[in-house]
Design an enzyme around this catalytic site. Structure first.
Site, PDB file in Angstrom:
ATOM      1  N   ASP A 321      40.990  39.104  36.639  1.00 50.51           N
ATOM      2  CA  ASP A 321      40.372  39.901  35.597  1.00 50.51           C
ATOM      3  C   ASP A 321      39.183  39.122  35.037  1.00 50.51           C
ATOM      4  O   ASP A 321      39.270  37.904  34.788  1.00 50.51           O
ATOM      5  CB  ASP A 321      41.380  40.192  34.476  1.00 50.51           C
ATOM      6  CG  ASP A 321      40.790  41.129  33.432  1.00 50.51           C
ATOM      7  OD1 ASP A 321      40.733  42.355  33.702  1.00 50.51           O
ATOM      8  OD2 ASP A 321      40.385  40.637  32.358  1.00 50.51           O
ATOM      9  N   GLU A 365      37.310  46.002  35.716  1.00 49.99           N
ATOM     10  CA  GLU A 365      36.969  44.619  35.978  1.00 49.99           C
ATOM     11  C   GLU A 365      38.156  43.870  36.571  1.00 49.99           C
ATOM     12  O   GLU A 365      38.208  42.643  36.520  1.00 49.99           O
ATOM     13  CB  GLU A 365      36.512  43.929  34.675  1.00 49.99           C
ATOM     14  CG  GLU A 365      37.583  43.752  33.624  1.00 49.99           C
ATOM     15  CD  GLU A 365      37.748  44.982  32.726  1.00 49.99           C
ATOM     16  OE1 GLU A 365      38.453  44.886  31.720  1.00 49.99           O
ATOM     17  OE2 GLU A 365      37.153  46.047  33.045  1.00 49.99           O
TER      18      GLU A 365
END
Length: 447
Positions: A321, A365
């Site tokens: 992430d 993301e």
């Protein structure tokens, strides 16, 4: 064309038995004549019977007129010899079958004299004549002297009837046979011969002989049904020839069009195949980063999971992430954010490029990496290499609180066959490890 003709000829039904229309017409005529003969014989026989009855009755009346007065005079005069002779003469007359004379006797039973032509005669259909015998002893006097009953000869009546019936039957049969023969002859000359000619002409027709018109072998002054049939057969041949010619031209045009269509279909098929491949790639890959998307990841994860369980090999998963990516978008804009994600995708591809390794973008993301035949320690080292390669790119991130450059938090999990029976449990463990990495200050790798 010849092949089509042979095929059509082979498909034509074969006539197993030939039945002449003339013979059927004659049989129908004979049946009608038979029924008509029966009706006419019945009618004419009945009329002959009535005529014979009337004729015999007239004969009996004539006999009565001849012998009535003489019989009455003989009875009045009691001339037994004359009476017997006259009665015998009456009984011998042809139409008389039975004679009965009743002579009344005052105070005594009447005298009955009966003469029969046959020994045993039963009452028949012959006419019966009853007359009272009246004598005139002097002018103006009439005396009843007896009653005379004359019965006709039934046998003679039947003989006459049968003779006339035979004549009627023979006449009607001869008429019927002559009529049937006449119908057969006329039908053969006017119809059968020409129908056979037409059938032979049609049987010899081929695509090459359609232009050869049909001509009846006869000379007629007026047009009739056969003339109409002749013209219709010729018109049918012309229409069939024109149709076959059009069909031949259409087949040539269709063959040319078929070749063009085949080439066009082949070209379109190649284009469609390329388009399908492109569409398949687009449907399985993320448009921004070029990495496999969530759909492709969901298709392959279970395959790798079952393979690891079946072969007993290790399987590791990395959940990645981007740290403070929302702040990055707010600071640099979404265009720069997209470029940042593309740089991270390039970094992941540079580290995980071996066969079987799967790197996918599963969120805005978030990235996931599936590493077959890799245990936890090897996965941990690979995650550290990803962080190092990303740090070398030095992507500025002024909004981050852990580094001036873009960083990743990575969670690592390894398959435990004893506690994990499907891939989502392994993915959940990697997600929990990522959560711990964030709580440990981000920009790190956690198990």
């Amino acid at each position: 064309m010849a092949r089509n003709s042979e095929t059509s000829s082979a498909k034509q039904p074969r006539i197993k038995a030939f039945s002449s229309l003339g013979r059927r017409l004659v049989l129908a005529t004979l049946l009608f004549c038979l029924l008509f003969t029966l009706a006419m014989v019945t009618l004419r026989t009945w009329l002959a019977w009535e005529n014979n009855l009337a004729e015999m009755n007239s004969e009996l009346v004539l006999i009565d007129q001849v012998f009535q007065n003489t019989l009455a005079h003989a009875i009045w005069e009691m001339d037994r010899e004359s009476l017997g002779k006259q009665l015998a003469s009456v009984a011998k007359a042809a139409p008389v079958g039975r004679l009965l004379l009743t002579i009344p006797r005052p105070g005594q039973p009447p005298e009955i004299i009966e003469l029969n032509r046959y020994a045993n005669v039963a009452p028949g259909p012959a006419p019966v004549l009853r007359r009272e015998l009246v004598a005139q002893p002097y002018a103006g006097a009439n005396e009843k002297v007896g009653e005379l009953i004359i019965e006709g000869d039934s046998n003679l009546l039947w003989e006459r009837l049968w003779g006339e019936a035979r004549s009627i039957v023979i006449t009607q049969l001869v008429q019927s046979l002559l009529l049937a023969g006449l119908v057969m002859t006329m039908f053969n000359r006017l119809v059968t011969v020409h129908v056979i000619h037409i059938a032979r002409h049609l049987g010899q027709l081929t695509p090459d002989t359609l232009k050869r018109h049909f001509k009846l072998q006869r000379s007629v002054r007026r047009q009739d049904e056969l003339s109409l049939l002749e013209s219709q057969v010729n018109e049918l041949q012309d229409n069939l020839h024109a149709h076959l010619e059009r069909q031949r031209l259409d087949e040539l045009a269709m063959a040319a069009s078929r070749d063009q269509l085949a080439e066009l279909v082949e070209a379109r098929t190649a284009e469609l195949k390329a388009a399908n491949q492109s569409l398949e790639a687009l449907s399985r890959h993320d448009a921004l980063t070029g990495l496999p998307n969530r759909r492709y990841f969901d298709e392959l994860k279970e395959i790798e999971f079952r393979r690891a369980l079946r072969h007993g090999t290790p399987l590791a998963v990395l959940m990645c992430d981007v740290d403070f990516f929302k702040t990055y978008n707010d600071t640099y804009g979404h265009i720069k954010g997209d470029e940042c994600l593309q740089q991270i995708a390039e970094t992941l591809r540079s580290v995980f490029g071996r066969s079987g390794e799967l790197t996918a973008r599963v969120g805005g993301e978030e990235f996931v990496v599936v590493l077959p035949n890799v245990d936890a320690s090897q996965a941990y080292e690979a995650a550290q290499r990803v962080r190092a390669h990303l740090a070398e790119r030095q992507l500025p991130h002024s909004g981050s609180t852990v580094s001036p450059f873009v960083t990743l938090s990575i969670g690592v999990a390894e398959l435990d066959p004893r506690t994990m029976n499907h891939f989502d449990l392994l993915l959940q463990c990697a997600d929990q490890a990522l959560y711990r990495a964030k709580h440990q200050g981000r920009n790190c790798v956690a198990f």
